[in-house]
Design a protein around this motif. Structure first.
Motif, short mmCIF file in Angstrom:
data_model
loop_
_atom_site.label_atom_id
_atom_site.label_comp_id
_atom_site.label_asym_id
_atom_site.label_seq_id
_atom_site.Cartn_x
_atom_site.Cartn_y
_atom_site.Cartn_z
N GLU A 161 1.09 4.14 -2.91
CA GLU A 161 0.89 5.56 -2.60
C GLU A 161 2.03 6.42 -3.13
O GLU A 161 1.86 7.60 -3.43
CB GLU A 161 0.73 5.74 -1.09
CG GLU A 161 -0.60 5.23 -0.56
CD GLU A 161 -0.67 5.24 0.96
OE1 GLU A 161 0.38 5.50 1.60
OE2 GLU A 161 -1.76 4.98 1.50
N GLN A 162 3.23 5.79 -3.26
CA GLN A 162 4.38 6.51 -3.82
C GLN A 162 4.39 6.48 -5.35
O GLN A 162 5.32 6.97 -5.99
CB GLN A 162 5.68 5.90 -3.30
CG GLN A 162 5.89 6.08 -1.80
CD GLN A 162 7.08 5.30 -1.28
OE1 GLN A 162 8.09 5.14 -1.98
NE2 GLN A 162 6.99 4.80 -0.05
N ASP A 179 -2.67 -1.14 -10.39
CA ASP A 179 -1.73 -1.00 -9.28
C ASP A 179 -1.18 -2.35 -8.83
O ASP A 179 0.01 -2.47 -8.53
CB ASP A 179 -2.43 -0.32 -8.09
CG ASP A 179 -2.91 1.08 -8.44
OD1 ASP A 179 -2.10 1.86 -8.95
OD2 ASP A 179 -4.10 1.37 -8.21
N LYS A 224 0.84 -1.21 0.00
CA LYS A 224 0.00 0.00 0.00
C LYS A 224 0.88 1.26 0.00
O LYS A 224 0.62 2.22 -0.73
CB LYS A 224 -0.91 -0.03 1.23
CG LYS A 224 -1.93 1.10 1.31
CD LYS A 224 -2.90 0.85 2.46
CE LYS A 224 -3.85 2.03 2.65
NZ LYS A 224 -3.17 3.20 3.23
N ASN A 225 1.95 1.23 0.82
CA ASN A 225 2.86 2.38 0.87
C ASN A 225 3.54 2.61 -0.48
O ASN A 225 3.69 3.76 -0.93
CB ASN A 225 3.92 2.17 1.95
CG ASN A 225 3.33 2.14 3.35
OD1 ASN A 225 2.20 2.61 3.55
ND2 ASN A 225 4.05 1.58 4.30
N SER A 228 -9.63 2.61 -4.00
CA SER A 228 -8.84 3.34 -5.01
C SER A 228 -7.72 2.50 -5.62
O SER A 228 -7.19 2.83 -6.69
CB SER A 228 -8.24 4.60 -4.38
OG SER A 228 -7.41 4.24 -3.27
#
Length: 678
Positions: free
Chosen positions: A463-464, A528, A459-460, A500
């Motif tokens: 997000e990047q 993603d 997830k991190n 998302s």
């Protein structure tokens, strides 16, 4: 009985059995004699009950704890007892053998031999045979062959036929020169056949295997020597270096490594020599082989000729097509794609463009080598992951040009000394370093308890702005289908990750167009997390993907895991690979630690060899066609080297004499020339 006689001529082989043998490509007595055991049932001494493990075939001795119990499930009769031996208790089960109920007595010691299975979380001995002490100890230490079979043929029938073939064989003569046999300490051929099929002990079997493995590798080396001798021919295409290609190279967003420059120099020297190039570029995953191939293709086009680039899968072919279009079309190079996924109309139009010279570079799968594909001026042929193509397939492509240059690429991590022998018909270039801008992948081996942390880490990364691969567990018997496996996993992830996060599945059951659409979306950053089976092992290059998690990593081979891991670490950002272990054991942990501690495919291959040792008699098979029946290039590396050196030491007259006087040698060389994957 002659070796070329029909297998039907063996006593006891009737018409039905003959048809069964044909299903396994066994037509003659010689074919049967080369139908080697796939394993051996080795009779070991009696094992204490507290030392048995799942999957073992063991013999245990003890008395019954209680009288046999019988129950029925439909037509199935299930008989159960519990055996005691002083070290522990072991449940025993027989199916549809109700007569044993009266035979088994309390207070009597029994020797039972069978396989240990796990049922309901408990180890048990299933369907064992019962032996007297005399019967059992007569077999201890012996190896009973277990053969590959087909429906209608039993192991007993194959064993009986082989015993007769060996007993009555008249022309199983020796063909290896006596001095070679003496130097290499090899058994005579007929004795080796006898001992591979009916060994008295493991030592005899290993000596027989060594002789027969030497045969395979020696004949293979002779075949390659023959190909190389016949292969140095003049080419009508002299590809000179052009300044425009140098400007293209200078404009790349990265600098070639020294190893890439060396390989490129060797390729160009070959192509302007006046002789047809026949070169293999070997490099680990991520070493940058493709850009070297692109430079060679561009030089070819600048010289007014065509190039062909053949990939093993449509996925990889399409990937290369998009990459080359992006790099070369702005420079006026016309790039085309020909795969089996095109419609009939698209294929027809593609073939017309190839024949008229309207495409400078043609990228495709095996569709390129179809008879009705005609090139206008084919000067360079490139095969990617070349070990997946056979000699006949490649020759079909080469014949479409007038002695075109041939460049093959492989990411199979084979030490150079072995590669020089295995690819003995080719010149060899090795790209042994990774591009400087690519950081080493960070690896970790974890159990399923780490999963929540892994999801948070993904997830991190998302997000990047990065992307993630998750490789689904390999499908085993009694598990969900590949489709269900991937689909269910994807749905579970959608419940865990925020709405998302865009998650998509990819699997081998999809139609080519569907696969391409998913891969294109992932490549463009529209997905993603890509949940995939091993279909992505070869074929996706997404520099923005920085995380790969492989579920049930213990089920994969080290080489395959290394190939899968090679899909990340292809950009400038730090990348990570998480090996998730479902069923941890000491062996699986040791194997995976090799990957966790190194990104070097050549080192991984060497360590894999050390860890497997002699335990896996017939070795793992590389991707693509099976080259050898017994030999394994890693396990038998020392024999490969010895066989290659002996083949190289023979004079041309000696080879011709060997070839003329021995039908078996002639047959094997012709087999390698026509079928073997190089």
């Amino acid at each position: 009985m002659k070796s070329e006689q029909s297998v039907r001529d063996i006593k006891g082989v009737g018409e039905k059995a003959e048809q069964c043998y044909h299903k396994m490509n066994i037509y003659t007595v010689a074919d049967l004699l080369e139908h080697y055991p796939r394993a051996y049932d080795e009779w070991k001494p009696i094992q204490p009950i507290d030392g048995v493990e799942e999957g073992m075939t063991v013999a245990v001795e003890g008395t019954l704890r209680e009288r046999p119990q019988m129950k029925s499930k439909g037509r199935l009769k299930i008989l159960t007892v519990t055996l005691l031996d002083g070290s522990g208790a072991l449940p025993v089960t027989w199916f549809n053998m109700p007569f044993l109920r009266n035979r088994l007595k309390m207070g009597v010691r029994y020797i039972l031999r069978g396989k240990i299975e796990r049922r309901g979380g408990q180890l048990q001995l299933q369907q064992p045979n019962i032996y007297t002490r005399e019967e059992f100890y007569r077999q201890v230490g012996k190896l009973q062959p277990i053969y590959p079979l087909t429906s209608g043929l039993s192991n007993k029938a194959v064993t009986k036929a082989l015993a007769l073939a060996l007993k009555e064989g008249e022309d199983l003569q020796e063909y290896l020169p006596a001095d070679i046999r003496k130097r290499q300490k090899l058994l005579p051929y007929k004795k080796a056949l006898q001992q591979i099929h009916f060994p008295v002990n493991r030592e005899e079997m290993m000596a027989a295997r060594r002789r027969l493995v030497f045969d395979e590798l020696f004949l293979y080396s002779l075949a390659l020597a023959y190909i190389k001798k016949a292969g140095r021919i003049e080419s009508r295409y002299v590809v000179e270096e052009k300044e425009e290609a140098q400007r293209f190279q200078s404009g790349l967003p990265f600098v070639l490594t020294d190893a890439q420059k060396k390989a490129y120099r060797e390729i160009m020297d070959d192509m302007k020599s006046g002789y047809a190039m026949n070169r293999l570029v070997q490099g680990d995953v991520g070493s940058g082989k493709t850009i070297v191939a692109v430079l060679a293709l561009y030089q070819t086009v600048l010289n007014g000729a065509q190039g062909a680039f053949m990939a093993p899968t449509e996925v990889l072919a399409t990937q290369h097509y998009h990459s080359l279009c992006e790099m070369l079309e702005p420079r006026g190079v016309r790039v085309g794609l020909l795969t089996g996924a095109l419609t009939a109309k698209e294929k027809r139009e593609a073939k017309e463009r190839i024949a008229l010279g309207m495409w400078d570079i043609v990228i495709g799968t095996h569709a390129i080598i179809q008879d009705n594909v005609v090139f206008s001026k084919l000067a360079l042929v490139i095969t990617d992951e070349q070990h997946r193509f056979g000699v006949k397939q490649r020759e079909s492509l080469y014949q479409k040009g007038k002695e075109p240059h041939v460049l093959a690429m492989s990411a199979t991590p084979i030490p150079r000394t072995l590669a020089l022998i295995l690819y003995g018909d080719m010149d060899l270039s090795v790209i042994g370093e990774r591009p400087a801008e690519r950081l080493p992948i960070k690896n970790c081996v974890v159990n399923t308890g780490y999963r929540p942390n892994a999801y948070q880490f993904m997830k991190n990364q998302i997000e990047q702005g990065h992307q993630v691969y998750i490789i689904c567990p390999m499908v085993e018997e009694k598990e969900e289908s590949e489709l269900e496996n991937v689909t269910i996993y994807s749905e579970e992830l959608r419940q865990i990750f925020p709405f998302s996060v865009r998650i998509q599945a990819l699997h081998g059951k999809m139609k080519p167009a569907e696969k391409e659409a998913v891969m294109q979306s992932f490549s463009q950053g529209d997905i993603d997390i890509l949940v995939s089976t091993t279909v992505i092992e070869v074929g996706i290059d997404v520099p923005n993907a920085t995380v790969m998690m492989i579920e049930n990593a213990e089920r994969f081979g080290l080489a395959q895991l290394h190939q899968l891991r090679g899909r990340v670490g292809r950009g400038a950002s730090q990348s990570y690979c998480i090996f998730m272990v479902g069923e941890e054991s000491k062996d699986s942990r040791e194997r995976l630690d090799v990957l966790a501690n190194s990104n070097d495919g050549f080192y991984i291959a060497r360590e894999d060899l050390k860890m497997r040792g002699q335990g896996e008699l017939f070795g793992l098979r590389q991707s693509g066609e099976q080259i050898f029946v017994l030999a394994d290039i890693f396990e038998d590396a020392d024999i490969l080297q010895a066989a290659g050196e002996e083949a190289k030491s023979l004079t041309e007259d000696e080879i011709v004499l060997l070839y003329k006087k021995n039908r078996r040698l002639k047959k094997r060389i012709e087999y390698y020339l026509g079928q073997v994957t190089l």
